[in-house]
Design an enzyme around this catalytic site. Structure first.
Site, PDB file in Angstrom:
ATOM      1  N   CYS A  18      16.218  39.176  38.155  1.00 22.56           N
ATOM      2  CA  CYS A  18      17.114  40.222  37.636  1.00 22.56           C
ATOM      3  C   CYS A  18      17.992  39.707  36.499  1.00 22.56           C
ATOM      4  CB  CYS A  18      18.015  40.726  38.762  1.00 22.56           C
ATOM      5  SG  CYS A  18      17.070  41.435  40.123  1.00 22.56           S
ATOM      6  N   ASP A  19      18.423  40.629  35.665  1.00 25.14           N
ATOM      7  CA  ASP A  19      19.348  40.275  34.600  1.00 25.14           C
ATOM      8  C   ASP A  19      20.738  40.811  34.944  1.00 25.14           C
ATOM      9  OD1 ASP A  19      19.296  43.045  33.981  1.00 25.14           O
ATOM     10  OD2 ASP A  19      17.680  42.750  32.543  1.00 25.14           O
ATOM     11  N   SER A  20      21.656  40.711  34.018  1.00 27.33           N
ATOM     12  CA  SER A  20      23.030  41.072  34.356  1.00 27.33           C
ATOM     13  C   SER A  20      23.230  42.586  34.429  1.00 27.33           C
ATOM     14  CB  SER A  20      24.037  40.414  33.412  1.00 27.33           C
ATOM     15  OG  SER A  20      23.700  40.620  32.078  1.00 27.33           O
ATOM     16  N   GLY A  22      21.567  43.946  36.696  1.00 27.46           N
ATOM     17  CA  GLY A  22      21.316  44.061  38.139  1.00 27.46           C
ATOM     18  C   GLY A  22      19.935  44.591  38.483  1.00 27.46           C
ATOM     19  N   HIS A  25      14.509  41.971  35.103  1.00 24.06           N
ATOM     20  CA  HIS A  25      14.527  41.836  33.646  1.00 24.06           C
ATOM     21  C   HIS A  25      13.161  42.293  33.121  1.00 24.06           C
ATOM     22  CE1 HIS A  25      16.050  40.678  29.836  1.00 24.06           C
ATOM     23  NE2 HIS A  25      15.135  39.761  29.637  1.00 24.06           N
TER      24      HIS A  25
END
Lengths: 150, 150, 150, 150
Positions: A18-20, A22, A25
């Site tokens: 996951c990326d920021s 949430g 990605h």
């Protein structure tokens, strides 16, 4: 023999996927798509060393470079989600095939991937027909899917 | 003002970008495409914290989830290759835009990427128009490209 | 000649570098460390094809597998942070060398990486002395750093 | 209850894990190490949403940033290798714990990883004791390992 064990897989979304925002990605979904077809042919009985370039099998005659890939994102895929992955390969012509991958969460399709491979002779880089074992995996996967839909 | 410094970038292929076929691993090209548009808006003057979710800017009103991505691979991209990257964004409608990315090696196009983003209000998740600064970056990039082609 | 352009680099943290904690995902720091030493020898004048395995240089006599890596995280590294990267290689013995990488944000050290490589003859896999051009890069980097500290 | 199902896992090396040296790209081993401890606590019964930051559980009181990681590479790990992964966590003090991960191929240890996490209160960022469920997982994993070695 379980009729569908090579075309339906499961996987849980991990922290590093996951990326920021949430969610997974975006290009990791295509990583999942590729790892899914690797796992699929593995379960079906094709050694990955026969298909993918590696230092253990320098004698491979064919390579299968990717010429196109695509992904659609339909709903958020989040940390901890258990994803059901369905793999459906299609033969396009004598030297091209595509691997379609569908991702489900709680029976809702949340994403889909497509990867198109070209079959080349390793030295000449000329287009060559798909190897028999890949042809059989593609056919068996389609029969399998059609049967389940009857 | 340099007219084109935000839409033409350069990058060298590193060891970890490549897989055991000796070329850039396919989905890393989409990673490059995303990092290229981040760098482009950065050079143009849009703070990345305004666009991408992050713990420093929890007050952002919009998010831009990716709804589709695609890549075409036209020729091998290998370790040490110096790649020229051209970025050309397009507005699709009020809430959708796509970022096209073209990859060149020695003036030959070797690959291209496309990422489509949707503009949503962060809480309601309703579609909203693109923020003004993204609109300006898209317009300026297209004028820029047209000028160079005259 | 710029005395330090191969041992001090800059890089901005991108969206895909971060995880859902909003900081650089831990092992991406080691990816940065590796890409930094690739860039360093590149600027110094050693072709990456001489050092890293690739399909264009199958005649390479040495390989340099990693035997150990380590990273320390001292402060959060966030999206958009501009990071200064200092590279300081050390020779351990005839066949081992380590690349130390220090990461700074606003002159504060926020992280450090260490990667230890072993020099092997490609066919026999026997330990062999470092190639001359790597020895020179290591020596020059240390002289360079000492000069700046005087 | 299977006594050891949360501390011994299996995983096959996929194409995208490897670099052009034909072995697992070094920092991917630390990715595997992290995904292994995520899977371990998952099987043990700790929801990953309780431990890792995510948009679904903004109410989490603790975060566990990584302060150090390390990996040793003892033998090549190649495409298609089936790897046995043993996870052995250790409590260092009230607020620090490390997750040791050992990788075996055909009963030979080929690599090992270590990740050290610090327990912090999410808002104040002050060090706090480990949550009870992590303490229990650490204790149970050690009892489990000791029993098997008797």
């Amino acid at each position: 023999m379980k009729p569908n064990n090579w075309s339906v897989l499961k996987r849980k979304v991990r922290f590093g996927d996951c990326d920021s925002a949430g969610v997974i990605h975006f290009h990791n979904l295509l990583k999942w798509a590729h790892e899914s077809w690797e796992e699929s042919i593995d379960i079906y009985g094709i050694p990955c060393q026969d298909i993918f370039p590696n230092s253990n099998s320098p004698q491979n005659k064919n390579i299968f470079p990717i010429v196109n890939c695509e992904a659609n994102f339909l709903a958020p895929v989040r940390l901890g989600d258990l994803i059901l992955i369905k793999i459906l390969p299609k033969k396009i012509n004598n030297h091209l095939f595509q691997v379609n991958t569908f991702f489900y969460k709680d029976q809702i399709k949340v994403a889909e991937g497509k990867i198109i491979h070209c079959s080349l002779e390793v030295n000449s880089k000329l287009k060559v027909k798909l190897p028999d074992q890949l042809e059989r995996w593609i056919e068996a996967s389609n029969i399998n899917t059609n049967l389940k839909e009857c």
